[in-house]
Each structure stands twice: as structure tokens, then as C-alpha cells.
Design an enzyme around this catalytic site. Sequence first.
Site, PDB file in Angstrom:
ATOM      1  N   TYR A 150       0.859  -1.195   0.000  1.00 32.94           N
ATOM      2  CA  TYR A 150       0.000   0.000   0.000  1.00 32.94           C
ATOM      3  C   TYR A 150       0.887   1.234   0.000  1.00 32.94           C
ATOM      4  O   TYR A 150       2.067   1.147   0.326  1.00 32.94           O
ATOM      5  CB  TYR A 150      -0.997   0.005   1.177  1.00 32.94           C
ATOM      6  N   HIS A 165       6.290  -0.195   1.217  1.00 29.04           N
ATOM      7  CA  HIS A 165       5.950   0.887   0.287  1.00 29.04           C
ATOM      8  C   HIS A 165       6.850   0.874  -0.941  1.00 29.04           C
ATOM      9  O   HIS A 165       8.017   0.536  -0.865  1.00 29.04           O
ATOM     10  CB  HIS A 165       6.083   2.250   0.963  1.00 29.04           C
TER      11      HIS A 165
END
Length: 326
Positions: free
Chosen positions: A254, A301
Site C-alpha cells: 500500500y 511501500h
Amino acid sequence: MLALRLKSHHYMTALLSSTTILLILYLQNSLLVFTYGSYGFVSERSPCACSACMADRGKSNWFNERYNPNVPILLNSTNSVLNANVSSWWEELQYSPTAGNYTRVVDQLFHLFPDKEHYSDAGPDRCRICAVVGNSGNLLGSRYGPLIDHHDFVLRINKGPTEGYEKDVGSKTTHRIMYPESAVDLDNSTHLVLLPFKILDIQWLISAFSTKNITQTYMEVPSTIKANKDKVMIVHPEFSKYVYDNWAEGHARYPSTGFLTLIFALHICDEVNVFGFGATSDGIWHHYFEKTLTSYEIGIHGGKFENETINQLQQENKILIHRGWA
Ligand code: C5P
């Protein structure tokens, strides 16, 4: 007869002057843009009152393909139902399978916090210039403080402090984007913007302002927080998925909080200036306020892809990046 003519003359003069005044007001307020269409010149109202407007969709196809002006940004009681796609993506992020039921949790939310449609005020009268301040070590020695504080909104992220770093990062904070594990106390004028990665995050927010009984998620979290309850906002899970799909293009698990905040700013501001983003040249994700160094590429990330997207946003003249010192 003469009296009648004089009267109609007065009417005409009054009509002409009021039309002129209205036209001047309209031109002042809406920065009319004239374009030549098949029926002659037509006027389009400018999307904002700044010299360049984020919502101006005329200039970049790359941007238009990604930017969805209709995505829900912040949760309220009328938009809180999640569609199946969003729900399954968001629930996959959950660390805790024992978290509560989303609908029941959200039902409690707006008894405590403002239930508003935030930032629906975009238009030809608004020029909102925002600074998004990431936590990169490139801020150290930058002397950006006064420039950052000059913005209408200053959005800060997670634990990034101002105290002791004012010269480089400024002292104004209008919004702080955080989640329970990155929470810090705020002053009365700052919006706490919760970025929920899981249902437990929303439960924590409720608990922090009421029972104070949640002290643990996947790590220890503060049981309460100093912040103005009437300024609390909650990022819509659909917005996080939109950033992941459209802007991070599905990279990593995400998006980072900073990247989500930057795209958030594209949606609530008319102009966006970016500070404190960027790893060191050897790929180290460093903070201006601590010595811990982590590798930029390892982890949940997609730092490199996010960086490329942020650079592209600048190339498309949608943001201005202040690259700092390091
Ligand atoms: O590390 P943290 O997530 O608290 O930092 C806030 C944001 O600032 C990050 O999510 C990232 O987008 C940005 N950042 C960066 N380069 C760094 C450190 C942080 O771009 N070296």
C-alpha cells in the site's frame, strides 16, 4: 411625452450601468477564459482563483488519466458504505482478524466527530495554496521554515516535529496525517487526519476520545491523544485504494503515508508545494529528526515508484518540489 422619454432614458442608463457592474464583478471573480467554439466565443469559468489550478484538466493527459475529481476523500455518514472492491482490498491490509465490524464501528464515529462534507468549496473564488511536508532529512539546513509557514494549509505527516526545527520546517501545522502507531499530540487548531489502514485504527480513534481502553494494535499505541475533537477527519478507505490503483499503480502493499498525503493535497488544494520528500542518493530513507536510517526500497511501500510519480507530477506542472539540502 418628454417626461416619458426622460423616464425611459433613465431606465436604459440604469440597466446599462447595472449590467456593466455585474460584468465587472463576474470578470473579477471568475477569471473568464474565452475559447472559440462552433457557436462563436464561449466563456468557461476558471476552476480556481490561483494562476494555475490543480483541477484544470486541460493540460496533461497523464494527469487526467489518474486524477479522479469524484473520489470520496474523507469519510462522513452519507458516503461510508464501502463497495465490494474497496472492502476486500482494505480488509486484506488488516493485521488483526479480530477487529470489529466496519459498519458498526463507523456508526459510532459520527456521534463523536464532525459529520461534514469537507472541502467541497472548490471553484472560481478559491485559491488555496498548500505545503505538504514529508519527513525527509533533506529538510535539515534548508531554511524553508518561513516559506512553509506562508502557505494556507501546511500538511505534516506522522511524527515529524516542528519544535526545535522551525528554521528548516516551519512552525505552522493545519493538518497532521497519522495512524495510531504514528500518533502525536496536536494543538487545538490542527486537524487530526486519521489514515485508517485497518478497522482497529478507527476503533482506536473512538477509544482515544472516549473510553481510552485501546492501548495495543500490532504494537503499543497511546491510549489517548491531545487534539481538537471537532477538527478530526478520517481518510476514506476508497481514497487509499484509489491512490494505490491510480497513482502507485499497484506497487508494493500500500502507498506510504507521505504519498497518500500528497495525493490528498492534490484533491483539497488548488496549488501544491512539496517539501521533505526524497531519500539520500544511496537510497536511504532518513528523517530530519532522528538518526535511524532505513533502506528506501525494502519494506511495504514502493518508494522508488512513488518518487518517479512525484517527479512526473512536477514535470506536468502540477506540483513544485523543494528538494532541500541533502
Ligand atoms: O517515514 P514517514 O512515513 O513518517 O515519513 C513521512 C513521509 O515522508 C513518508 O511517508 C514519505 O512519503 C516521505 N519521506 C521521504 N523521504 C524520506 C523520509 C520520508 O520521501 N527520506
